[in-house]
Design a protein around this motif. Sequence first.
Motif, PDB file in Angstrom:
ATOM      1  N   THR A  98      -0.683   1.926 -10.910  1.00 55.85           N
ATOM      2  CA  THR A  98      -0.624   0.642 -11.624  1.00 55.85           C
ATOM      3  C   THR A  98      -1.783  -0.280 -11.218  1.00 55.85           C
ATOM      4  OG1 THR A  98       0.839  -0.197  -9.883  1.00 55.85           O
ATOM      5  CG2 THR A  98       1.901   0.688 -11.861  1.00 55.85           C
ATOM      6  N   SER A 152       0.121  -3.557  -7.102  1.00 54.25           N
ATOM      7  CA  SER A 152       1.581  -3.384  -7.106  1.00 54.25           C
ATOM      8  C   SER A 152       2.237  -4.446  -7.990  1.00 54.25           C
ATOM      9  CB  SER A 152       2.143  -3.433  -5.684  1.00 54.25           C
ATOM     10  OG  SER A 152       1.679  -4.557  -4.989  1.00 54.25           O
ATOM     11  N   ALA A 173       3.409  -3.020 -11.185  1.00 54.76           N
ATOM     12  CA  ALA A 173       4.605  -2.187 -10.995  1.00 54.76           C
ATOM     13  C   ALA A 173       5.851  -3.069 -10.976  1.00 54.76           C
ATOM     14  CB  ALA A 173       4.496  -1.390  -9.702  1.00 54.76           C
ATOM     15  N   ASP A 191       9.460  -3.475  -2.307  1.00 56.43           N
ATOM     16  CA  ASP A 191       8.061  -3.897  -2.344  1.00 56.43           C
ATOM     17  C   ASP A 191       7.480  -3.758  -0.940  1.00 56.43           C
ATOM     18  OD1 ASP A 191       5.686  -5.349  -2.330  1.00 56.43           O
ATOM     19  OD2 ASP A 191       6.476  -7.053  -3.454  1.00 56.43           O
ATOM     20  N   LEU A 210      12.808   2.175  -6.843  1.00 56.58           N
ATOM     21  CA  LEU A 210      11.388   2.056  -7.166  1.00 56.58           C
ATOM     22  C   LEU A 210      10.707   1.458  -5.938  1.00 56.58           C
ATOM     23  CD1 LEU A 210       9.677   0.733 -10.364  1.00 56.58           C
ATOM     24  CD2 LEU A 210       9.011  -0.179  -8.143  1.00 56.58           C
ATOM     25  N   TYR A 211       9.813   2.242  -5.350  1.00 61.69           N
ATOM     26  CA  TYR A 211       9.041   1.779  -4.191  1.00 61.69           C
ATOM     27  C   TYR A 211       7.656   1.439  -4.703  1.00 61.69           C
ATOM     28  CZ  TYR A 211       6.447   2.249   0.286  1.00 61.69           C
ATOM     29  OH  TYR A 211       5.649   2.052   1.390  1.00 61.69           O
ATOM     30  N   THR A 212       7.164   0.262  -4.352  1.00 61.10           N
ATOM     31  CA  THR A 212       5.795  -0.045  -4.774  1.00 61.10           C
ATOM     32  C   THR A 212       4.910  -0.405  -3.582  1.00 61.10           C
ATOM     33  OG1 THR A 212       4.391  -1.427  -6.178  1.00 61.10           O
ATOM     34  CG2 THR A 212       6.412  -2.439  -5.392  1.00 61.10           C
ATOM     35  N   THR A 271       0.354  -0.620  -2.368  1.00 59.92           N
ATOM     36  CA  THR A 271      -1.015  -0.833  -2.849  1.00 59.92           C
ATOM     37  C   THR A 271      -2.011  -0.212  -1.889  1.00 59.92           C
ATOM     38  OG1 THR A 271      -2.730  -2.510  -3.204  1.00 59.92           O
ATOM     39  CG2 THR A 271      -0.926  -3.134  -1.747  1.00 59.92           C
ATOM     40  N   GLY A 293      -2.599  -0.098  -7.353  1.00 60.41           N
ATOM     41  CA  GLY A 293      -1.286   0.009  -6.742  1.00 60.41           C
ATOM     42  C   GLY A 293      -0.534   1.195  -7.339  1.00 60.41           C
ATOM     43  N   ALA A 331       3.778   2.828  -8.149  1.00 59.69           N
ATOM     44  CA  ALA A 331       5.226   2.815  -7.974  1.00 59.69           C
ATOM     45  C   ALA A 331       5.672   4.250  -7.806  1.00 59.69           C
ATOM     46  CB  ALA A 331       5.899   2.198  -9.186  1.00 59.69           C
ATOM     47  N   CYS A 332       6.614   4.482  -6.894  1.00 59.44           N
ATOM     48  CA  CYS A 332       7.250   5.795  -6.784  1.00 59.44           C
ATOM     49  C   CYS A 332       8.705   5.597  -7.223  1.00 59.44           C
ATOM     50  CB  CYS A 332       7.169   6.303  -5.341  1.00 59.44           C
ATOM     51  SG  CYS A 332       7.833   7.972  -5.144  1.00 59.44           S
ATOM     52  N   ARG A 366      11.587   5.734 -14.725  1.00 56.58           N
ATOM     53  CA  ARG A 366      10.161   6.039 -14.641  1.00 56.58           C
ATOM     54  C   ARG A 366       9.563   6.258 -16.035  1.00 56.58           C
ATOM     55  NH1 ARG A 366      10.788   9.841 -11.519  1.00 56.58           N
ATOM     56  NH2 ARG A 366      10.657  11.558 -12.958  1.00 56.58           N
TER      57      ARG A 366
END
Lengths: 421, 421
Positions: free
Chosen positions: A107, A110, A113, A222, A251-253, A255, A267, A269-270, A277
């Motif tokens: 992204t 972050s 995201a 975050d 959702l983990y974000t 950078t 950045g 997101a996982c 997703r």
Amino acid sequence: MNKIKQVRFSTMGNRAEDSTIVSMMSEALTKPDLLSLAAGFTDNEILPKEKITSIVDKLFLESTSSEYLQYGINQGRSKFRKLIADFFSNYPNESADYWSAENIIVTNGSQQALYLAAQILCDPGDIILVQQPSYFVMLEALKGLGVQAVSIPTFENGNINFDEFSKLITGYQLVNKIGRIKALYMVTYYANPTSQCLSLDEKKKLGNFINSLNFSLPVIEDAAYREFYFSEPYSAPSTLSLAEFKDLPVLYTGTFTKPFATGLKVGFACVTDNEWRNNILRVKAHHDFGTANFNQAIIEQLLLENTYSDHLHSIQIHYFKKMRLLDETLRSEGLNEINWNWEIPTGGLLIWLKGPDALDTSIGSEFYKSCIENNVIYVPGNLCFAHGTPLNYVRLSYGAPNNDNLVEAAKRFVSVAKTFS
Amino acid sequence: MNKIKQVRFSTMGNRAEDSTIVSMMSEALTKPDLLSLAAGFTDNEILPKEKITSIVDKLFLESTSSEYLQYGINQGRSKFRKLIADFFSNYPNESADYWSAENIIVTNGSQQALYLAAQILCDPGDIILVQQPSYFVMLEALKGLGVQAVSIPTFENGNINFDEFSKLITGYQLVNKIGRIKALYMVTYYANPTSQCLSLDEKKKLGNFINSLNFSLPVIEDAAYREFYFSEPYSAPSTLSLAEFKDLPVLYTGTFTKPFATGLKVGFACVTDNEWRNNILRVKAHHDFGTANFNQAIIEQLLLENTYSDHLHSIQIHYFKKMRLLDETLRSEGLNEINWNWEIPTGGLLIWLKGPDALDTSIGSEFYKSCIENNVIYVPGNLCFAHGTPLNYVRLSYGAPNNDNLVEAAKRFVSVAKTFS
């Protein structure tokens, strides 16, 4: 221009207010001698000019094609996504189960995201649960989307008050509004603004709590400041790797460019939930059809070279020294003697100050105006609260100023604080 | 992941459908021998690897600071915005009145400008008037926002049918839905997909028509392909410079990276209405807090060096030759003899073909499947229509393939077309 007829905006267009940050910045720009402890910028002095130039040279000399200057794919370069997954699964206690190229979306910082995550989950009037205090740009973005940020009840020490949290949830259930609660957002490492980390114990309790709810509560973690530790990585793994979160949509974000070169803005997101997703990906394609491929290729090369850790090490030492300098100046000037308190951060770019109970530090307050008059600016802490806002907090950033300015700004700040004590 | 409880999405999240483009791409990726005349990519062969490397080297060697690797401001670098204004006001018949740094917002490609423009104007159920055919990614983005795209009535030659247009407006007025019409969107130079330009005469008529309406109709002018002319710039200036549009809110969007290096993704919007621009800026800050500063600095340097025009000249010749090659192959293979028609473009990256009336070229059609079987892919024309969709159009792109592949792909396409004639 002189409008003959008024443009008619969407609900979002009409909802947009002047950003507090933007107006702060414009104020700052008009005063040439003003020193800023407000801006979340990093330090120009340690931006990796040479490293980035050598990476671009290397891409030029060694790439067999020019594909790194071509459009990429919407989700992000697959080799890069694999390297992201590898990098993060190597953190202490982190498991590789959910860290996969497939789960990752690249992204524009972050920030994008976070925006996409919220846009995909929330209609106007919906609720996202947030820490108090929380990241104020996220609070502004939520406001822009018409989303209500509701604070998770906490104790004075920052730990979650689960009894009160239960009551909050029950309250929404009683008025039939539980469907409005769409996600929980938290900054878990050297958080903006507190510089605190969420402990393993707290994370586990939170996971158990969310599992006990009879509705789905996706978690947005975050971790934008995770790499800004001073001595070693914080021990708690991300929610992606905790058993308590394995059945929850997470959702983990993070950078790569805040710790490296903010001007590149890469950045990611996982996202563990496929549907979440995929929906994010679809809207990401509408936003911009994918993050700049060139920037991704640069960070990909950085990770391939295995020099990112060296870079991180050098910035960690750098910011540790600056944190110490700011902390020590505040102390030597006597701020701790006039009813101001703060914890010494173990990472991050920020010191979070609590002023005397009766003090008002908000924009437009006498204290704020006096700081501006004395050519120093900070982020008023009240901006970081969704509601129930105390007025006596201040966020100071030691990221951008050089040492001389940092000391001078701290002195100015304390001298104003003394006149209000 | 195995979901225990279902994530609950926003109306937008639920609205998101699998993108036609994305599914086309994934199909293509599974066939190694497939040649694509579909992708809107540019040609890797002429991406300016050396130029970009030398600009990055120069920034490194000559900049006194590292600010180009730091966060920038949300609106975009002010020097860069000034250079953008200068560049475009130098086009033939273009006036400098509205081309100002102040009116310009730098975006992540022109795509983001389009998204923000629509997001700020439209609630779900609102209407944007579009050309027929129109840019299909914009049509998908509007669908994602819940916005209805309604075609402007046109004659067979592409000119606007103003009588029918009046009736359309009256129709909405009669059912009290005129408030739903929020903007008019048009691609004005070498349009995607038709490669046509909107003539000065048509633009003036359109401006007069919009002025005659008793409601505000903001104009979104998409000029992403303007620099892709083959011999000289198209003579009609943008709506920003036409007296007929001077009292109308206009957003002009363009890109520096489609003609230069798509992997850098730097576009912009020039917005005449202050409120519209400010609202876009506020939401842009929520999206990403500004486009990557590094990428802006690279294009800024390119414009400062005055070498952009030389670069444009070389790509214009390059794409002219490729267009000729595709056009001539289609002819020499006999496509024009079996009821297919097309105009020879004077710019752009696309040839827009009209097939026999009875032919269906849409995704999943026999024709489409036969093309895939014969390892060639195209964009079905029906994707470019908001409604009233004819099925017998095809968009071919000569941007990405090398000459050999272009000829081979064209041969495959014509051989399939012959089996359907």
